[in-house]
Design a protein around this motif. Structure first.
Motif, PDB file in Angstrom:
ATOM      1  N   LEU A 148      -5.114   1.761 -20.537  1.00 22.95           N
ATOM      2  CA  LEU A 148      -5.799   2.950 -20.051  1.00 22.95           C
ATOM      3  C   LEU A 148      -4.784   3.867 -19.377  1.00 22.95           C
ATOM      4  CD1 LEU A 148      -8.912   1.149 -18.529  1.00 22.95           C
ATOM      5  CD2 LEU A 148      -8.943   2.695 -20.512  1.00 22.95           C
ATOM      6  N   PRO A 149      -5.148   5.116 -19.077  1.00 19.53           N
ATOM      7  CA  PRO A 149      -4.203   6.003 -18.388  1.00 19.53           C
ATOM      8  C   PRO A 149      -3.781   5.422 -17.035  1.00 19.53           C
ATOM      9  CG  PRO A 149      -6.056   7.255 -19.265  1.00 19.53           C
ATOM     10  CD  PRO A 149      -6.410   5.810 -19.421  1.00 19.53           C
ATOM     11  N   SER A 150      -2.497   5.490 -16.754  1.00 21.02           N
ATOM     12  CA  SER A 150      -2.015   5.058 -15.449  1.00 21.02           C
ATOM     13  C   SER A 150      -2.308   6.147 -14.415  1.00 21.02           C
ATOM     14  CB  SER A 150      -0.514   4.767 -15.499  1.00 21.02           C
ATOM     15  OG  SER A 150       0.205   5.918 -15.912  1.00 21.02           O
ATOM     16  N   THR A 151      -2.341   5.759 -13.150  1.00 20.23           N
ATOM     17  CA  THR A 151      -2.605   6.708 -12.067  1.00 20.23           C
ATOM     18  C   THR A 151      -1.524   6.564 -10.999  1.00 20.23           C
ATOM     19  OG1 THR A 151      -4.057   5.132 -10.906  1.00 20.23           O
ATOM     20  CG2 THR A 151      -5.104   6.690 -12.437  1.00 20.23           C
ATOM     21  N   TRP A 152      -1.305   7.643 -10.266  1.00 20.62           N
ATOM     22  CA  TRP A 152      -0.385   7.660  -9.129  1.00 20.62           C
ATOM     23  C   TRP A 152      -1.173   8.139  -7.915  1.00 20.62           C
ATOM     24  CZ3 TRP A 152       5.150   7.055  -9.759  1.00 20.62           C
ATOM     25  CH2 TRP A 152       5.563   6.918 -11.092  1.00 20.62           C
ATOM     26  N   HIS A 153      -1.120   7.400  -6.811  1.00 18.69           N
ATOM     27  CA  HIS A 153      -1.805   7.884  -5.614  1.00 18.69           C
ATOM     28  C   HIS A 153      -0.977   7.600  -4.371  1.00 18.69           C
ATOM     29  CE1 HIS A 153      -3.182   3.669  -5.224  1.00 18.69           C
ATOM     30  NE2 HIS A 153      -3.316   3.948  -3.924  1.00 18.69           N
ATOM     31  N   SER A 154      -1.133   8.482  -3.389  1.00 19.27           N
ATOM     32  CA  SER A 154      -0.347   8.395  -2.164  1.00 19.27           C
ATOM     33  C   SER A 154      -1.096   7.625  -1.088  1.00 19.27           C
ATOM     34  CB  SER A 154      -0.021   9.797  -1.641  1.00 19.27           C
ATOM     35  OG  SER A 154      -1.199  10.451  -1.205  1.00 19.27           O
ATOM     36  N   TYR A 155      -0.332   7.008  -0.199  1.00 19.54           N
ATOM     37  CA  TYR A 155      -0.893   6.361   0.982  1.00 19.54           C
ATOM     38  C   TYR A 155       0.237   6.128   1.977  1.00 19.54           C
ATOM     39  CZ  TYR A 155       1.009   1.993  -0.980  1.00 19.54           C
ATOM     40  OH  TYR A 155       1.840   1.028  -1.487  1.00 19.54           O
ATOM     41  N   ALA A 156      -0.108   5.802   3.198  1.00 19.11           N
ATOM     42  CA  ALA A 156       0.889   5.513   4.229  1.00 19.11           C
ATOM     43  C   ALA A 156       0.923   4.012   4.483  1.00 19.11           C
ATOM     44  CB  ALA A 156       0.562   6.258   5.513  1.00 19.11           C
ATOM     45  N   TYR A 157       2.131   3.470   4.682  1.00 25.43           N
ATOM     46  CA  TYR A 157       2.271   2.037   4.941  1.00 25.43           C
ATOM     47  C   TYR A 157       3.467   1.808   5.857  1.00 25.43           C
ATOM     48  CZ  TYR A 157       2.834  -2.977   4.124  1.00 25.43           C
ATOM     49  OH  TYR A 157       2.948  -4.339   4.283  1.00 25.43           O
TER      50      TYR A 157
END
Length: 235
Positions: free
Chosen positions: A149-158
């Motif tokens: 399926l289409p890959s996704t990119w998402h931001s977050y803080a860690y």
């Protein structure tokens, strides 16, 4: 590159690509001034520079921009802008699956949101094997891998770092769910089979990246309407 910053779709297109301005709530020029209050609905920005992108990312760090549905950026050099964006984050890799059985799809409930099972890949781990491992661990289901399926990119803080996670997604066939259960260690409260209509209804209480993956699958499987375009060509 299906990109989500603070769960808001950022669409990057070449300046030469055709767009229909009437589909956007706001159209900004390259030097036009704006504030966070102006960014409402679906926004189009023409001739975006790296300086504009930096300003936008700083703004999104301090503002939630809850009224912004999507932001489409028209750029002269797409690959340059994408690389500049990636340079602002530490990159992580993950993989997950959309599990199917007899016309139903599987969703999990975690941290107050309906989600799809997924997890971070181990160092040098094969993406397909990692996807199967993560989904089996989180659902206790035996699986067989299907189409990508289409890959996704998402931001977050860690831990004080700005992270950008690439998640590779696969359709997975359920082989045995007789001992299906949520992985409590990953804060999963429920694992549930749903009809396509039930799954679509849950997307209002999910993430934009999950909605993209689910709608892409259901539109091809004939179980849902094609979603509004929020993807960009290339990676």
């Amino acid at each position: 590159m299906n990109l989500f910053i603070n769960d808001i779709p950022l669409v990057i297109k070449k300046l030469s690509e055709k767009v229909y301005k009437h589909k956007y709530d706001l159209v900004l020029g390259p030097e036009q001034e704006f504030t966070s209050k102006d960014l409402v609905g679906d926004v189009l920005v023409r001739d975006v520079t790296t300086a504009f992108l930096d300003r936008l990312l700083r703004l999104m760090e301090v503002k939630k921009l809850k009224k912004l549905k999507s932001l489409t950026m028209l750029v002269r050099k797409k690959t340059v802008l994408i690389q500049h964006l990636k340079d602002q984050f530490k990159i992580a890799k993950a993989a997950g699956g959309l599990v199917v059985k007899n016309g139903q799809v599987l969703m999990i409930y975690r941290l107050g949101k309906w989600d799809l099972p997924k997890g971070k890949l181990k160092s040098d781990e094969d993406t397909v094997l990692g996807a199967l491992r993560e989904v089996e661990e989180e659902t206790n289901i035996k699986l067989a891998i299907g189409e990508e399926l289409p890959s996704t990119w998402h931001s977050y803080a860690y831990k004080g770092n700005k992270m950008l996670k690439k998640t590779s997604w696969y359709v997975m066939q359920c082989l045995d769910d007789s001992v299906m259960k949520p992985q409590a260690e990953e804060y999963i409260e429920e694992v549930r089979w749903m009809t396509p209509q039930e799954a679509l209804a849950k997307l209002d209480d999910s993430y934009a990246s999950i909605a993209l993956v689910m709608r892409h699958y259901l539109s091809k499987a004939g179980g849902g309407k094609p979603s509004k375009e929020t993807t960009t060509a290339g990676k």
